[in-house]
Design a protein around this motif. Structure first.
Motif, PDB file in Angstrom:
ATOM      1  N   GLN A 109     -21.990  38.812  -6.123  1.00  0.00           N
ATOM      2  CA  GLN A 109     -22.983  37.679  -5.702  1.00  0.00           C
ATOM      3  C   GLN A 109     -23.057  36.751  -6.982  1.00  0.00           C
ATOM      4  O   GLN A 109     -23.065  37.134  -8.296  1.00  0.00           O
ATOM      5  CB  GLN A 109     -24.456  38.124  -5.789  1.00  0.00           C
ATOM      6  N   VAL A 110     -22.730  35.299  -6.736  1.00  0.00           N
ATOM      7  CA  VAL A 110     -22.409  34.603  -8.243  1.00  0.00           C
ATOM      8  C   VAL A 110     -23.443  33.271  -7.902  1.00  0.00           C
ATOM      9  O   VAL A 110     -23.480  32.737  -6.906  1.00  0.00           O
ATOM     10  CB  VAL A 110     -21.017  34.087  -7.995  1.00  0.00           C
ATOM     11  N   GLU A 111     -23.742  32.872  -9.086  1.00  0.00           N
ATOM     12  CA  GLU A 111     -24.247  31.640  -9.383  1.00  0.00           C
ATOM     13  C   GLU A 111     -23.047  30.669  -9.388  1.00  0.00           C
ATOM     14  O   GLU A 111     -22.094  30.678 -10.249  1.00  0.00           O
ATOM     15  CB  GLU A 111     -25.011  31.458 -10.851  1.00  0.00           C
ATOM     16  N   ARG A 112     -23.048  29.759  -8.268  1.00  0.00           N
ATOM     17  CA  ARG A 112     -21.867  28.944  -8.143  1.00  0.00           C
ATOM     18  C   ARG A 112     -21.744  28.000  -9.308  1.00  0.00           C
ATOM     19  O   ARG A 112     -20.611  27.758  -9.690  1.00  0.00           O
ATOM     20  CB  ARG A 112     -21.921  28.085  -6.948  1.00  0.00           C
ATOM     21  N   MET A 113     -22.769  27.538 -10.277  1.00  0.00           N
ATOM     22  CA  MET A 113     -22.459  26.761 -11.165  1.00  0.00           C
ATOM     23  C   MET A 113     -21.776  27.551 -12.452  1.00  0.00           C
ATOM     24  O   MET A 113     -20.874  26.804 -12.989  1.00  0.00           O
ATOM     25  CB  MET A 113     -23.897  26.486 -11.990  1.00  0.00           C
ATOM     26  N   ARG A 114     -21.909  28.768 -12.452  1.00  0.00           N
ATOM     27  CA  ARG A 114     -21.134  29.594 -13.665  1.00  0.00           C
ATOM     28  C   ARG A 114     -19.664  29.869 -13.023  1.00  0.00           C
ATOM     29  O   ARG A 114     -18.551  29.767 -13.612  1.00  0.00           O
ATOM     30  CB  ARG A 114     -21.838  30.686 -13.931  1.00  0.00           C
ATOM     31  N   PHE A 115     -19.587  30.362 -11.532  1.00  0.00           N
ATOM     32  CA  PHE A 115     -18.592  30.649 -10.998  1.00  0.00           C
ATOM     33  C   PHE A 115     -17.486  29.452 -10.900  1.00  0.00           C
ATOM     34  O   PHE A 115     -16.117  29.750 -11.239  1.00  0.00           O
ATOM     35  CB  PHE A 115     -18.802  31.183  -9.723  1.00  0.00           C
ATOM     36  N   ASP A 116     -17.966  28.344 -10.525  1.00  0.00           N
ATOM     37  CA  ASP A 116     -16.945  27.163 -10.355  1.00  0.00           C
ATOM     38  C   ASP A 116     -16.619  26.631 -11.753  1.00  0.00           C
ATOM     39  O   ASP A 116     -15.462  26.114 -11.805  1.00  0.00           O
ATOM     40  CB  ASP A 116     -17.551  26.223  -9.678  1.00  0.00           C
ATOM     41  N   GLN A 117     -17.381  26.888 -12.673  1.00  0.00           N
ATOM     42  CA  GLN A 117     -16.892  26.368 -14.193  1.00  0.00           C
ATOM     43  C   GLN A 117     -16.097  27.326 -14.724  1.00  0.00           C
ATOM     44  O   GLN A 117     -14.902  26.835 -15.133  1.00  0.00           O
ATOM     45  CB  GLN A 117     -18.234  26.450 -14.968  1.00  0.00           C
ATOM     46  N   ILE A 118     -16.025  28.513 -14.257  1.00  0.00           N
ATOM     47  CA  ILE A 118     -14.802  29.551 -14.684  1.00  0.00           C
ATOM     48  C   ILE A 118     -13.526  28.959 -14.018  1.00  0.00           C
ATOM     49  O   ILE A 118     -12.455  29.052 -14.722  1.00  0.00           O
ATOM     50  CB  ILE A 118     -15.280  31.043 -14.340  1.00  0.00           C
ATOM     51  N   LEU A 119     -13.408  28.832 -12.670  1.00  0.00           N
ATOM     52  CA  LEU A 119     -12.299  28.486 -12.059  1.00  0.00           C
ATOM     53  C   LEU A 119     -11.751  27.014 -12.688  1.00  0.00           C
ATOM     54  O   LEU A 119     -10.481  26.898 -12.735  1.00  0.00           O
ATOM     55  CB  LEU A 119     -12.405  28.342 -10.625  1.00  0.00           C
ATOM     56  N   LEU A 120     -12.712  26.079 -12.716  1.00  0.00           N
ATOM     57  CA  LEU A 120     -12.345  24.744 -13.391  1.00  0.00           C
ATOM     58  C   LEU A 120     -11.692  25.000 -14.926  1.00  0.00           C
ATOM     59  O   LEU A 120     -10.653  24.444 -14.968  1.00  0.00           O
ATOM     60  CB  LEU A 120     -13.173  23.849 -13.372  1.00  0.00           C
ATOM     61  N   ALA A 222     -36.522  32.999  15.426  1.00  0.00           N
ATOM     62  CA  ALA A 222     -36.112  31.737  15.455  1.00  0.00           C
ATOM     63  C   ALA A 222     -34.554  31.812  14.800  1.00  0.00           C
ATOM     64  O   ALA A 222     -33.981  30.607  14.871  1.00  0.00           O
ATOM     65  CB  ALA A 222     -36.860  31.013  14.320  1.00  0.00           C
ATOM     66  N   GLY A 223     -33.977  32.783  14.359  1.00  0.00           N
ATOM     67  CA  GLY A 223     -32.910  32.745  13.604  1.00  0.00           C
ATOM     68  C   GLY A 223     -32.627  33.784  12.748  1.00  0.00           C
ATOM     69  O   GLY A 223     -32.556  35.168  13.180  1.00  0.00           O
ATOM     70  N   TRP A 224     -32.316  33.645  11.406  1.00  0.00           N
ATOM     71  CA  TRP A 224     -31.915  34.761  10.403  1.00  0.00           C
ATOM     72  C   TRP A 224     -32.117  34.133   9.126  1.00  0.00           C
ATOM     73  O   TRP A 224     -31.890  33.151   8.915  1.00  0.00           O
ATOM     74  CB  TRP A 224     -30.643  35.457  10.720  1.00  0.00           C
ATOM     75  N   PHE A 225     -32.380  35.211   8.288  1.00  0.00           N
ATOM     76  CA  PHE A 225     -32.631  34.875   6.973  1.00  0.00           C
ATOM     77  C   PHE A 225     -31.526  35.390   6.206  1.00  0.00           C
ATOM     78  O   PHE A 225     -31.116  36.557   6.446  1.00  0.00           O
ATOM     79  CB  PHE A 225     -33.804  35.485   6.273  1.00  0.00           C
ATOM     80  N   TRP A 226     -31.082  34.791   5.044  1.00  0.00           N
ATOM     81  CA  TRP A 226     -30.324  35.396   3.953  1.00  0.00           C
ATOM     82  C   TRP A 226     -31.156  35.694   2.624  1.00  0.00           C
ATOM     83  O   TRP A 226     -31.984  35.044   2.358  1.00  0.00           O
ATOM     84  CB  TRP A 226     -29.079  34.712   3.611  1.00  0.00           C
ATOM     85  N   TYR A 227     -30.944  36.915   2.140  1.00  0.00           N
ATOM     86  CA  TYR A 227     -31.468  37.087   0.890  1.00  0.00           C
ATOM     87  C   TYR A 227     -30.468  37.654   0.030  1.00  0.00           C
ATOM     88  O   TYR A 227     -29.959  38.742   0.064  1.00  0.00           O
ATOM     89  CB  TYR A 227     -32.626  38.202   1.160  1.00  0.00           C
ATOM     90  N   ILE A 228     -30.087  37.056  -1.146  1.00  0.00           N
ATOM     91  CA  ILE A 228     -28.932  37.093  -1.993  1.00  0.00           C
ATOM     92  C   ILE A 228     -29.611  37.307  -3.409  1.00  0.00           C
ATOM     93  O   ILE A 228     -29.805  36.398  -3.994  1.00  0.00           O
ATOM     94  CB  ILE A 228     -27.858  36.037  -2.017  1.00  0.00           C
ATOM     95  N   PRO A 229     -29.346  38.769  -3.877  1.00  0.00           N
ATOM     96  CA  PRO A 229     -29.811  38.758  -5.234  1.00  0.00           C
ATOM     97  C   PRO A 229     -28.648  38.264  -6.470  1.00  0.00           C
ATOM     98  O   PRO A 229     -27.540  38.788  -6.532  1.00  0.00           O
ATOM     99  CB  PRO A 229     -30.090  40.290  -5.270  1.00  0.00           C
ATOM    100  N   LEU A 230     -29.103  37.235  -7.013  1.00  0.00           N
ATOM    101  CA  LEU A 230     -28.099  36.695  -7.895  1.00  0.00           C
ATOM    102  C   LEU A 230     -28.182  37.413  -9.387  1.00  0.00           C
ATOM    103  O   LEU A 230     -27.133  37.464 -10.031  1.00  0.00           O
ATOM    104  CB  LEU A 230     -28.167  35.069  -8.040  1.00  0.00           C
ATOM    105  N   THR A 231     -29.322  37.741  -9.837  1.00  0.00           N
ATOM    106  CA  THR A 231     -29.617  38.264 -11.038  1.00  0.00           C
ATOM    107  C   THR A 231     -30.642  39.414 -10.735  1.00  0.00           C
ATOM    108  O   THR A 231     -31.114  39.516  -9.578  1.00  0.00           O
ATOM    109  CB  THR A 231     -29.909  37.316 -12.116  1.00  0.00           C
ATOM    110  N   GLU A 232     -31.166  40.173 -11.789  1.00  0.00           N
ATOM    111  CA  GLU A 232     -32.209  41.123 -11.509  1.00  0.00           C
ATOM    112  C   GLU A 232     -33.397  40.424 -11.191  1.00  0.00           C
ATOM    113  O   GLU A 232     -34.111  40.991 -10.429  1.00  0.00           O
ATOM    114  CB  GLU A 232     -32.370  41.815 -12.744  1.00  0.00           C
ATOM    115  N   GLU A 233     -33.477  38.950 -11.635  1.00  0.00           N
ATOM    116  CA  GLU A 233     -34.823  38.240 -11.239  1.00  0.00           C
ATOM    117  C   GLU A 233     -34.674  37.294 -10.126  1.00  0.00           C
ATOM    118  O   GLU A 233     -35.645  36.958  -9.477  1.00  0.00           O
ATOM    119  CB  GLU A 233     -35.306  37.521 -12.577  1.00  0.00           C
TER     120      GLU A 233
END
Length: 500
Positions: A109-120, A222-233
């Protein structure tokens, strides 16, 4: 134009995972690549749950696996679902084969700000020239041939400039300004006409080990929820609403999200001691709608659409970054081959389009079946999604979406035959999930089903290519007269040419 009149071999529009991947894979072959990104990284982006094929396949080929490990992203061994007839949550894991057990069967599970920076940053290291805060206004075309041969862009100073290149790659996502320049329309899915409402919370609960880092998907009326743990907090929380329930998202976005959380007991419990982030890049409650679509055309001479610029599918199985980076690999093979004269442009990009449509169709097919598994007949949403009992006209709409003019899909022959042929696979998946759950979070061998194996097939091949440093695809084209991956996995070759 002659080759020495071009400023670059390739101009890539967009610096996300798709743009960074294709620019790197082309630059690694010694070609001159310019990447233009409209924002300044790091910047916020959704799409935070990765698949193993991205982490251990694409990222290993790019040379950033160690960067990801050092980033300490949340490990993800699979997905946990409160979905279908089972009242208890069930889990599937990524153990695709004995060869890729252990670390290779996990993702992040990634914080895209950090993941995308790594790739760029990696693209820069690999020789890509990167210009940020630069917006592409339009493509340029050759007056004599009508071939795309560059872009018009505006830099940070606002001055418009032209740059000429042999190929232009649109990797600028769903909000692309130039995707219409390939011709054709963007067709939105009649099946996934959904809206997503999402925000971020601190202090949310975590599932017990070993599923602590899994994405949690919970269906409700009504649909569905996603719940993604990005860090411990930090937790990414979003609700996907169906058209019949869109009125629940009207008015104040934050209040709508909080109200919907209370309507889904499991998510409400997980957030009972949490608070919403209200500052910084995660402080906004956001909406995205009409996000399942596909372009009628993926390319024209000189211009190719990759990633979300070409198509996007419902996010329940976290396929977004996989499809984006997979399309980047396919398009890089086409560009690398055309640039070295290994095959003509049309042959190369027809191969790209057929294979990308094929992968999109696999995920679409799998997700249609997955949405059909809920047995709560009192829910108007799930009742409307009974795909195996669809009328021919609805199936024809589905066929029109996934087929595409050049895809060679069997579905184009007869929508009725297509529905009958998929009926057994739909029921196989539903029966597998419907098995009794002995305890919450119990592992389910979801990936043994025919439909699940189909969506994991290409991802496994990418992982093997990354592991061995060469392609292990069978030397059989996917269409008559088609190409196959070269030995190095970064070009196309004819079936009669095993060397790459």
């Amino acid at each position: 134009m002659t080759d020495n009149e071009y400023d670059y071999d390739v101009v890539v529009v967009g610096g996300g995972p798709c743009g960074s991947t294709i620019s790197t894979l082309v630059a690694m072959q010694g070609h001159r690549v310019l990447l233009l990104e409209k924002e300044r990284f790091p910047r916020y982006q959704i799409g935070e749950s990765l698949l193993p094929s991205t982490v251990h396949g694409i990222c290993r080929i790019l040379g950033v696996e160690e960067d990801l490990r050092q980033a300490n992203f949340m490990p993800k061994r699979g997905g946990t679902f409160r979905w279908g007839a089972n009242p208890e949550p069930w889990t599937f894991s990524f153990g695709l084969s004995a060869k890729f057990a252990g670390d290779a069967a996990t993702a992040y599970q990634v914080e895209r700000m950090r993941f995308d920076q790594i790739l760029l940053d990696n693209a820069r290291r690999k020789g890509v020239e990167v210009q940020e805060e630069t917006s592409v206004v339009d493509v340029l075309t050759d007056a004599d041939t009508d071939r795309v041969d560059g872009v018009l862009y505006a830099g940070p100073d606002g001055v418009r400039r032209e740059v000429r290149s042999r190929f232009v790659v649109d990797a600028s996502g769903n909000k692309s300004r130039i995707h219409t320049r390939v011709g054709g329309q963007r067709r939105y899915s009649e099946f996934f006409r959904n809206l997503a409402l999402f925000g971020y919370f601190e202090g949310g609960k975590r599932m017990p080990a070993p599923n602590r880092g899994n994405i949690l998907a919970v269906a409700f009326d009504a649909g569905w929820f996603w719940y993604i743990p990005l860090t411990e907090e930090l937790t990414s929380v979003g609700v996907v609403l169906m058209p019949e329930a869109l009125d629940r998202a009207r008015g104040d976005k934050e209040q709508a999200l909080l109200d919907l959380i209370q309507q889904c007991p499991m998510i409400a419990d997980y957030l009972s001691d949490a608070h919403r982030v209200t500052e910084g890049p995660y402080g906004e409650v956001r909406i995205r709608k009409d996000y399942s679509y596909i372009q009628e055309k993926f390319w024209r001479p000189g211009l190719v659409l990759v990633g979300d610029a070409a198509c996007f599918i419902d996010p329940v199985f976290s396929s977004g970054v996989h499809l984006a980076t997979y399309s980047a690999l396919l398009a890089a093979r086409s560009i690398n081959t055309a640039l070295r004269g290994g095959a003509d442009e049309t042959t190369c990009f027809e191969e790209f389009e057929v294979r990308y449509r094929r992968e999109y169709a696999r995920f679409h097919d799998f997700l249609v079946a997955f949405y059909d598994m809920h047995q709560d007949e009192s829910s108007y949403f799930w009742k409307a999604k009974k795909v195996t009992n669809n009328t021919v006209s609805e199936m024809e709409a589905f066929v029109e979406l996934v087929g595409g003019g050049s895809s060679n899909e069997a579905a184009l022959v007869s929508s009725g035959a297509y529905a009958r042929g998929r009926d057994a696979a739909y029921h196989e998946l539903a029966d597998l999930v419907a098995q009794p759950v002995q305890e919450a979070g119990e592992d389910r061998d979801l990936l043994s089903s025919t439909l699940a194996r189909s969506v994991s097939k290409e991802g496994t091949r990418i992982q093997i290519q990354a592991e061995l440093g060469e392609s292990t695809d069978e030397n059989v084209p996917v269409r008559a007269g088609g190409l196959v991956p070269s030995a190095d996995g970064l070009h196309w070759s004819s079936p009669q040419q095993p060397a790459g």
